[in-house]
Motif scaffolding. Structure first.
Motif, PDB file in Angstrom:
ATOM      1  N   GLU A  62      19.937  51.703  93.719  1.00 26.35           N
ATOM      2  CA  GLU A  62      19.792  51.732  95.292  1.00 26.35           C
ATOM      3  C   GLU A  62      20.397  50.437  95.926  1.00 26.35           C
ATOM      4  OE1 GLU A  62      15.819  52.923  95.898  1.00 26.35           O
ATOM      5  OE2 GLU A  62      15.977  54.866  94.743  1.00 26.35           O
ATOM      6  N   LEU A  63      20.072  49.453  95.047  1.00 30.79           N
ATOM      7  CA  LEU A  63      20.662  48.361  95.724  1.00 30.79           C
ATOM      8  C   LEU A  63      22.234  47.980  95.685  1.00 30.79           C
ATOM      9  CD1 LEU A  63      17.917  45.880  94.862  1.00 30.79           C
ATOM     10  CD2 LEU A  63      18.420  46.440  97.121  1.00 30.79           C
ATOM     11  N   GLY A  64      22.670  49.006  94.831  1.00 30.82           N
ATOM     12  CA  GLY A  64      24.268  48.876  94.493  1.00 30.82           C
ATOM     13  C   GLY A  64      24.566  47.598  93.536  1.00 30.82           C
ATOM     14  N   VAL A  65      23.931  47.236  92.684  1.00 27.74           N
ATOM     15  CA  VAL A  65      24.129  46.110  91.896  1.00 27.74           C
ATOM     16  C   VAL A  65      24.218  46.447  90.380  1.00 27.74           C
ATOM     17  CG1 VAL A  65      23.169  44.361  93.486  1.00 27.74           C
ATOM     18  CG2 VAL A  65      21.824  45.407  91.768  1.00 27.74           C
ATOM     19  N   LEU A  66      24.231  47.705  90.075  1.00 31.09           N
ATOM     20  CA  LEU A  66      24.231  48.288  88.699  1.00 31.09           C
ATOM     21  C   LEU A  66      25.366  47.834  87.866  1.00 31.09           C
ATOM     22  CD1 LEU A  66      22.488  50.004  86.869  1.00 31.09           C
ATOM     23  CD2 LEU A  66      23.672  52.083  87.812  1.00 31.09           C
ATOM     24  N   ASP A  67      26.692  47.939  88.621  1.00 35.89           N
ATOM     25  CA  ASP A  67      27.828  47.501  88.061  1.00 35.89           C
ATOM     26  C   ASP A  67      27.945  46.063  87.917  1.00 35.89           C
ATOM     27  OD1 ASP A  67      28.543  50.114  87.653  1.00 35.89           O
ATOM     28  OD2 ASP A  67      29.466  50.129  89.537  1.00 35.89           O
ATOM     29  N   ASN A  68      27.058  45.222  88.678  1.00 35.57           N
ATOM     30  CA  ASN A  68      27.011  43.738  88.533  1.00 35.57           C
ATOM     31  C   ASN A  68      25.756  43.147  87.833  1.00 35.57           C
ATOM     32  OD1 ASN A  68      27.975  41.305  89.856  1.00 35.57           O
ATOM     33  ND2 ASN A  68      26.577  41.686  91.557  1.00 35.57           N
ATOM     34  N   ALA A  69      25.003  43.902  87.508  1.00 36.14           N
ATOM     35  CA  ALA A  69      23.609  43.348  86.967  1.00 36.14           C
ATOM     36  C   ALA A  69      23.874  43.238  85.666  1.00 36.14           C
ATOM     37  CB  ALA A  69      22.694  44.284  86.996  1.00 36.14           C
ATOM     38  N   ILE A  70      23.125  41.994  85.292  1.00 37.76           N
ATOM     39  CA  ILE A  70      22.967  41.533  83.696  1.00 37.76           C
ATOM     40  C   ILE A  70      21.651  41.340  83.470  1.00 37.76           C
ATOM     41  CG2 ILE A  70      23.615  39.895  82.071  1.00 37.76           C
ATOM     42  CD1 ILE A  70      25.846  39.020  83.707  1.00 37.76           C
ATOM     43  N   GLY A  71      20.992  42.146  82.394  1.00 34.88           N
ATOM     44  CA  GLY A  71      19.351  42.005  82.076  1.00 34.88           C
ATOM     45  C   GLY A  71      19.476  41.257  80.936  1.00 34.88           C
ATOM     46  N   VAL A  72      18.195  40.714  80.796  1.00 38.03           N
ATOM     47  CA  VAL A  72      17.746  40.030  79.531  1.00 38.03           C
ATOM     48  C   VAL A  72      16.618  40.483  78.888  1.00 38.03           C
ATOM     49  CG1 VAL A  72      17.319  37.602  78.439  1.00 38.03           C
ATOM     50  CG2 VAL A  72      18.935  37.781  80.409  1.00 38.03           C
ATOM     51  N   ALA A  73      16.633  41.176  77.790  1.00 36.13           N
ATOM     52  CA  ALA A  73      15.656  41.878  77.193  1.00 36.13           C
ATOM     53  C   ALA A  73      14.772  41.059  76.479  1.00 36.13           C
ATOM     54  CB  ALA A  73      16.280  42.544  76.122  1.00 36.13           C
ATOM     55  N   PRO A  74      13.392  41.130  76.061  1.00 39.41           N
ATOM     56  CA  PRO A  74      12.610  40.200  75.453  1.00 39.41           C
ATOM     57  C   PRO A  74      12.319  40.519  74.037  1.00 39.41           C
ATOM     58  CG  PRO A  74      11.380  42.210  76.469  1.00 39.41           C
ATOM     59  CD  PRO A  74      12.570  42.426  76.407  1.00 39.41           C
ATOM     60  N   VAL A  75      11.381  39.991  73.326  1.00 36.89           N
ATOM     61  CA  VAL A  75      10.859  40.270  72.050  1.00 36.89           C
ATOM     62  C   VAL A  75       9.475  40.835  72.659  1.00 36.89           C
ATOM     63  CG1 VAL A  75      10.196  39.691  69.897  1.00 36.89           C
ATOM     64  CG2 VAL A  75      12.310  38.996  70.710  1.00 36.89           C
ATOM     65  N   GLY A  76       9.249  42.293  71.829  1.00 37.56           N
ATOM     66  CA  GLY A  76       8.176  43.049  72.114  1.00 37.56           C
ATOM     67  C   GLY A  76       8.270  44.311  72.039  1.00 37.56           C
ATOM     68  N   CYS A  77       7.568  45.181  72.616  1.00 34.35           N
ATOM     69  CA  CYS A  77       7.645  46.354  72.576  1.00 34.35           C
ATOM     70  C   CYS A  77       8.946  46.970  73.280  1.00 34.35           C
ATOM     71  CB  CYS A  77       6.796  47.430  73.227  1.00 34.35           C
ATOM     72  SG  CYS A  77       5.324  47.625  72.117  1.00 34.35           S
TER      73      CYS A  77
END
Lengths: 248, 77
Positions: free
Chosen positions: A37-52
């Protein structure tokens, strides 16, 4: 006929590995929807953790990076400083953020890094089989606290949102939950506002989501939601602790 | 729309293969029309959620909001 609800483009088609009734799935969806909805999907970088949620990089439909345990805010800091025009977020659980990664989250907030964090607090270590976490409630049973958490021995649970809200660099801090459709809507609103704080270049933002762990708590998914409402919300009050207008 | 049953009518579709039978949708449906189908076992080995009386659906999206596996699509008729 109109479609009023369908799966967001912000998530991939990979089925999640989460246990039945785990609220990680709900929060994943909310993050995906907000990114779209914010229009940042193509621009986003996520960082995943350790855990579930270690496999979160498979589920979000944007660029993802995996971090060592607790170090997601440090990795996100590096990514954001090298790519200041990208939207950078971390997705962390309580074993990751409130235990081994406490230093990283506190100092990322202290430096006012322009990143956003989704913090899942389910008061237990889920992936490793239900050990006591820093967020485990007093009296709550865990495999490493078979008689319940004893505050004389293990101290009282840590309230991360309250602590982080005292730090100047943290510009948005809110605690939400996802136990009812109304709470889910509020949670989405909070995540959107938190992400907007980064897009406006204002600083660090975090949304703590009180979540369930039916498997390790030993309840059905529905019982777990009620247990959360009756036990966690009194200790971890919901609400906004900080938003940019108040600190400027 | 002359005879007013529910004012808004909806249709929900479950991607049954991916349902984990957690029952959160069942617990929040205000019309109480969702049930876990005990006659069916999906590929994952769970009883998938299903709707018993689609005419009563009001397209409120409560079930979809609570579904952790995003298997629900809601349409308004």
């Amino acid at each position: 006929m109109s479609v009023v609800f369908q799966k967001t483009r912000g998530l991939t088609d990979v089925p999640t590995h989460y246990c039945p009734g785990c609220t990680h799935g709900i929060v994943h969806r909310l993050v995906g929807e907000v990114l779209e909805e914010l229009g940042v999907l193509d621009n986003a970088i996520g960082v995943a953790p350790v855990g579930c949620s270690v496999l979160a990089y498979k589920y979000f439909n944007c660029d993802m990076h995996e971090a060592a345990h607790g170090r997601a805010p440090a990795v996100a800091t590096g990514i954001k400083r090298v790519h200041p025009d990208n939207f950078v977020f971390t997705y962390q659980g309580d074993g990751d953020l409130a235990s081994i990664g406490t230093a990283e989250i506190v100092h990322a907030a202290l430096r006012g890094e322009k990143i956003s964090t989704i913090f899942i607090n389910n008061a237990i270590y889920g992936m490793t089989g239900g050990q006591m976490a820093p967020t485990t409630l007093v009296g709550q049973k865990a495999t490493t606290a078979p008689y319940g958490r004893d505050p004389n021995h293990a101290g009282k649970p840590i309230r991360m949102s309250e602590m982080l809200s005292t730090i100047d660099g943290a510009k948005f801090v809110e605690r939400v939950t996802v136990t009812t459709p109304a709470h889910v809507r509020k949670a989405k609103k909070a995540i959107k506002e938190c992400f907007q704080v980064q897009l406006d270049g204002k600083g660090f933002g975090i949304v703590e989501v009180l979540s369930t762990c039916p498997t390790n708590w030993g309840y059905t998914p529905e019982e777990a939601l009620r247990w959360l409402e009756e036990n966690m919300i009194p200790y971890y009050p919901l609400g906004n602790f900080k938003r940019p207008e108040e600190v400027e | 729309m002359a005879t007013a049953k529910p004012k808004v009518r909806g249709k929900v579709t479950f991607q049954e293969d991916l349902c984990k039978g957690c029952g959160l949708c069942v617990s929040v449906c205000p019309q109480k029309i969702i049930t876990l189908d005990s006659n069916k076992i999906n590929a994952k080995g769970y009883h998938p959620a299903t709707v018993t009386d689609m005419d009563k659906c009001i397209a409120c999206t409560s079930c979809a909001l609570m579904c952790p596996d995003v298997v629900i699509t809601v349409e308004r008729l």
